[in-house]
Design a protein around this motif. Structure first.
Motif, PDB file in Angstrom:
ATOM      1  N   LEU A  77       0.832  -1.195   0.000  1.00 34.88           N
ATOM      2  CA  LEU A  77       0.000   0.000   0.000  1.00 34.88           C
ATOM      3  C   LEU A  77       0.870   1.248   0.000  1.00 34.88           C
ATOM      4  N   SER A  78       0.422   2.256  -0.738  1.00 35.98           N
ATOM      5  CA  SER A  78       1.004   3.590  -0.642  1.00 35.98           C
ATOM      6  C   SER A  78      -0.075   4.482  -0.047  1.00 35.98           C
ATOM      7  N   LEU A  79       0.146   4.954   1.178  1.00 37.25           N
ATOM      8  CA  LEU A  79      -0.890   5.627   1.958  1.00 37.25           C
ATOM      9  C   LEU A  79      -0.513   7.073   2.234  1.00 37.25           C
ATOM     10  N   LEU A  80      -1.403   8.002   1.860  1.00 36.04           N
ATOM     11  CA  LEU A  80      -1.304   9.394   2.260  1.00 36.04           C
ATOM     12  C   LEU A  80      -2.312   9.629   3.377  1.00 36.04           C
ATOM     13  N   GLU A  81      -1.817  10.003   4.542  1.00 38.52           N
ATOM     14  CA  GLU A  81      -2.638  10.157   5.742  1.00 38.52           C
ATOM     15  C   GLU A  81      -2.889  11.632   6.006  1.00 38.52           C
ATOM     16  N   GLY A  82      -4.159  12.051   5.868  1.00 38.14           N
ATOM     17  CA  GLY A  82      -4.483  13.459   6.050  1.00 38.14           C
ATOM     18  C   GLY A  82      -5.083  13.801   7.394  1.00 38.14           C
ATOM     19  N   ALA A  83      -5.398  12.793   8.205  1.00 37.31           N
ATOM     20  CA  ALA A  83      -6.049  13.052   9.488  1.00 37.31           C
ATOM     21  C   ALA A  83      -5.202  12.610  10.671  1.00 37.31           C
ATOM     22  N   ASN A  84      -4.015  12.072  10.410  1.00 37.87           N
ATOM     23  CA  ASN A  84      -3.101  11.621  11.470  1.00 37.87           C
ATOM     24  C   ASN A  84      -3.789  10.632  12.408  1.00 37.87           C
ATOM     25  N   ARG A  85      -4.477   9.644  11.805  1.00 38.65           N
ATOM     26  CA  ARG A  85      -5.179   8.649  12.608  1.00 38.65           C
ATOM     27  C   ARG A  85      -4.774   7.234  12.204  1.00 38.65           C
ATOM     28  N   PHE A  86      -3.523   7.042  11.870  1.00 38.03           N
ATOM     29  CA  PHE A  86      -3.033   5.701  11.579  1.00 38.03           C
ATOM     30  C   PHE A  86      -2.547   5.067  12.876  1.00 38.03           C
ATOM     31  N   HIS A  87      -3.054   3.852  13.171  1.00 35.90           N
ATOM     32  CA  HIS A  87      -2.722   3.167  14.424  1.00 35.90           C
ATOM     33  C   HIS A  87      -1.915   1.904  14.095  1.00 35.90           C
ATOM     34  N   PRO A  88      -0.581   1.976  14.132  1.00 30.95           N
ATOM     35  CA  PRO A  88       0.236   0.846  13.690  1.00 30.95           C
ATOM     36  C   PRO A  88       0.034  -0.415  14.509  1.00 30.95           C
ATOM     37  N   TYR A  89      -0.110  -0.277  15.823  1.00 33.73           N
ATOM     38  CA  TYR A  89      -0.235  -1.483  16.639  1.00 33.73           C
ATOM     39  C   TYR A  89      -1.548  -2.206  16.351  1.00 33.73           C
ATOM     40  N   ARG A  90      -2.609  -1.442  16.133  1.00 34.44           N
ATOM     41  CA  ARG A  90      -3.890  -2.052  15.827  1.00 34.44           C
ATOM     42  C   ARG A  90      -3.859  -2.750  14.470  1.00 34.44           C
ATOM     43  N   VAL A  91      -3.247  -2.108  13.481  1.00 40.05           N
ATOM     44  CA  VAL A  91      -3.133  -2.727  12.160  1.00 40.05           C
ATOM     45  C   VAL A  91      -2.256  -3.976  12.235  1.00 40.05           C
ATOM     46  N   GLY A  92      -1.178  -3.900  13.003  1.00 37.32           N
ATOM     47  CA  GLY A  92      -0.311  -5.061  13.154  1.00 37.32           C
ATOM     48  C   GLY A  92      -1.031  -6.235  13.784  1.00 37.32           C
ATOM     49  N   GLU A  93      -1.860  -5.970  14.796  1.00 38.48           N
ATOM     50  CA  GLU A  93      -2.618  -7.046  15.429  1.00 38.48           C
ATOM     51  C   GLU A  93      -3.646  -7.642  14.477  1.00 38.48           C
ATOM     52  N   LEU A  94      -4.261  -6.809  13.646  1.00 40.35           N
ATOM     53  CA  LEU A  94      -5.197  -7.332  12.651  1.00 40.35           C
ATOM     54  C   LEU A  94      -4.472  -8.229  11.650  1.00 40.35           C
ATOM     55  N   GLY A  95      -3.264  -7.825  11.246  1.00 43.50           N
ATOM     56  CA  GLY A  95      -2.479  -8.680  10.370  1.00 43.50           C
ATOM     57  C   GLY A  95      -2.157 -10.007  11.028  1.00 43.50           C
ATOM     58  N   ARG A  96      -1.817  -9.959  12.303  1.00 47.99           N
ATOM     59  CA  ARG A  96      -1.523 -11.192  13.029  1.00 47.99           C
ATOM     60  C   ARG A  96      -2.750 -12.101  13.074  1.00 47.99           C
ATOM     61  N   SER A  97      -3.946 -11.503  13.248  1.00 52.69           N
ATOM     62  CA  SER A  97      -5.163 -12.312  13.283  1.00 52.69           C
ATOM     63  C   SER A  97      -5.444 -12.983  11.945  1.00 52.69           C
ATOM     64  N   LEU A  98      -4.874 -12.443  10.859  1.00 52.63           N
ATOM     65  CA  LEU A  98      -5.042 -13.035   9.528  1.00 52.63           C
ATOM     66  C   LEU A  98      -3.869 -13.937   9.150  1.00 52.63           C
ATOM     67  N   GLY A  99      -2.969 -14.162  10.096  1.00 54.21           N
ATOM     68  CA  GLY A  99      -1.855 -15.076   9.843  1.00 54.21           C
ATOM     69  C   GLY A  99      -0.601 -14.429   9.311  1.00 54.21           C
ATOM     70  N   VAL A 100      -0.492 -13.099   9.431  1.00 52.49           N
ATOM     71  CA  VAL A 100       0.687 -12.382   8.946  1.00 52.49           C
ATOM     72  C   VAL A 100       1.381 -11.748  10.142  1.00 52.49           C
ATOM     73  N   ASP A 101       2.685 -11.870  10.186  1.00 49.89           N
ATOM     74  CA  ASP A 101       3.449 -11.249  11.258  1.00 49.89           C
ATOM     75  C   ASP A 101       3.168  -9.748  11.301  1.00 49.89           C
ATOM     76  N   ALA A 102       3.008  -9.197  12.499  1.00 45.35           N
ATOM     77  CA  ALA A 102       2.638  -7.791  12.633  1.00 45.35           C
ATOM     78  C   ALA A 102       3.658  -6.871  11.973  1.00 45.35           C
ATOM     79  N   GLU A 103       4.936  -7.150  12.166  1.00 44.10           N
ATOM     80  CA  GLU A 103       5.963  -6.300  11.570  1.00 44.10           C
ATOM     81  C   GLU A 103       5.937  -6.400  10.053  1.00 44.10           C
ATOM     82  N   ALA A 104       5.718  -7.603   9.529  1.00 41.66           N
ATOM     83  CA  ALA A 104       5.626  -7.773   8.078  1.00 41.66           C
ATOM     84  C   ALA A 104       4.422  -7.032   7.516  1.00 41.66           C
ATOM     85  N   THR A 105       3.316  -7.021   8.264  1.00 44.51           N
ATOM     86  CA  THR A 105       2.128  -6.272   7.832  1.00 44.51           C
ATOM     87  C   THR A 105       2.446  -4.800   7.677  1.00 44.51           C
ATOM     88  N   LEU A 106       3.125  -4.228   8.659  1.00 42.40           N
ATOM     89  CA  LEU A 106       3.408  -2.798   8.640  1.00 42.40           C
ATOM     90  C   LEU A 106       4.459  -2.433   7.604  1.00 42.40           C
TER      91      LEU A 106
END
Length: 292
Positions: free
Chosen positions: A102-131
């Motif tokens: 993904l190429s992401l432009l964030e205009g609201a400063n509401r990106f939550h890396p830990y939450r996204v990483g945990e969601l990746g882990r729940s789908l079988g992807v390492d959190a760091e690899a997801t990010l």
């Protein structure tokens, strides 16, 4: 390099780590005329091409979302933040599971890396690899956002993504710090630049907006990229609904344990509505016995 440019950088969406300069342009020249006025009725492209698989085939939510995208065209999500952003974070994690970038432009400063990483882990992807599969650029002023959009095509050619995401791009233009005539000119410039971006980098683009913001994005309908679809999201008690503009497809997302069947399978529900179960732990129905 100006102070505005120095404040901008593109980075993996990790809490820490090395960053790579985005090298945006400085403040753009404004057009001599603005495009003030009401936004006309939106026109979707006639026959959008199906995007290359950039989301996994399961859970069922991902194929439903993927059908709303097309290469070289914009898909727009709009709705309350509590409805849009949880699905957006699932999209980030699902893209990583499909080995997308993904190429992401964030205009609201509401990106939550830990939450996204945990969601990746729940789908079988390492959190760091997801990010690491999310290249994130943040802006803190309207002029920085314009600079990032201007440099987006160069960034996308240098690091080809499978999906472009612009999260709440107009937010910084609507906080009252930019005069009305200048805001309209800047947003029209952003709209034209997004159109040129998808001409140079023909991958799907996702744009997200809160309630009432889309109508204030001057020039997006007239001068922006072609639209693949517009999806409205709304949140209710223990449920989330979505509805598309192109074919009026409807999604009802409900928490349900795996294997549990829903009452909608037995009634005369609207054929256009698709009810998708989202895994949840089953409720306990009896107390566990204890010896002694």
């Amino acid at each position: 390099m100006s102070s505005t440019a120095e404040a901008l950088e593109i980075e993996p969406a990790l809490p820490s780590g090395e960053t790579e300069p985005f090298e945006p342009a400085t403040r753009p020249r404004l057009p001599s005329e603005t495009t003030a006025g009401p936004v006309p009725r939106l026109r979707l492209s006639a026959r959008p091409r199906r995007a290359r698989p950039f989301l996994p085939s399961e859970p069922a939510l991902f194929p439903w979302l993927a059908r709303r995208f097309a290469p070289g065209e914009a898909t727009v999500w709009t709705g309350p933040r509590v409805a849009v952003e949880p699905i957006l974070e699932l999209l980030y994690a699902g893209s990583a599971r499909a080995r997308g970038t993904l190429s992401l432009l964030e205009g609201a400063n509401r990106f939550h890396p830990y939450r996204v990483g945990e969601l990746g882990r729940s789908l079988g992807v390492d959190a760091e690899a997801t990010l690491h599969r999310i290249r994130l650029a943040r802006a803190f002023t309207a002029y920085q956002m314009v600079a990032l959009v201007d440099a987006w095509a160069q960034e996308a050619r240098r690091h080809p993504p499978t999906l472009l995401v612009g999260h709440d791009l107009p937010t910084l233009f609507l906080d009252g710090e930019v005069a009305d005539d200048e805001r309209e000119a800047l947003l029209a410039h952003v709209a034209r630049t997004l159109r040129a971006l998808l001409h140079d980098v023909p991958v799907p683009l996702l744009l997200t907006f809160g309630p009432g913001v889309l109508e204030r994005f001057t020039g997006l309908a007239e001068e922006g990229p072609r639209w693949a679809d517009l999806v409205y999201f709304e949140r209710g008690p223990a449920t989330l609904r979505a509805r598309t503009l192109r074919d009026d497809a409807r999604l009802h997302l409900v928490p349900r344990p795996a294997g549990q069947r829903g009452i909608e399978e037995y009634g005369d529900r609207t054929a256009a509505e698709e009810v998708i179960a989202w895994d949840a732990p089953p409720r306990r129905t009896v107390r566990r016995s204890r010896s002694g």
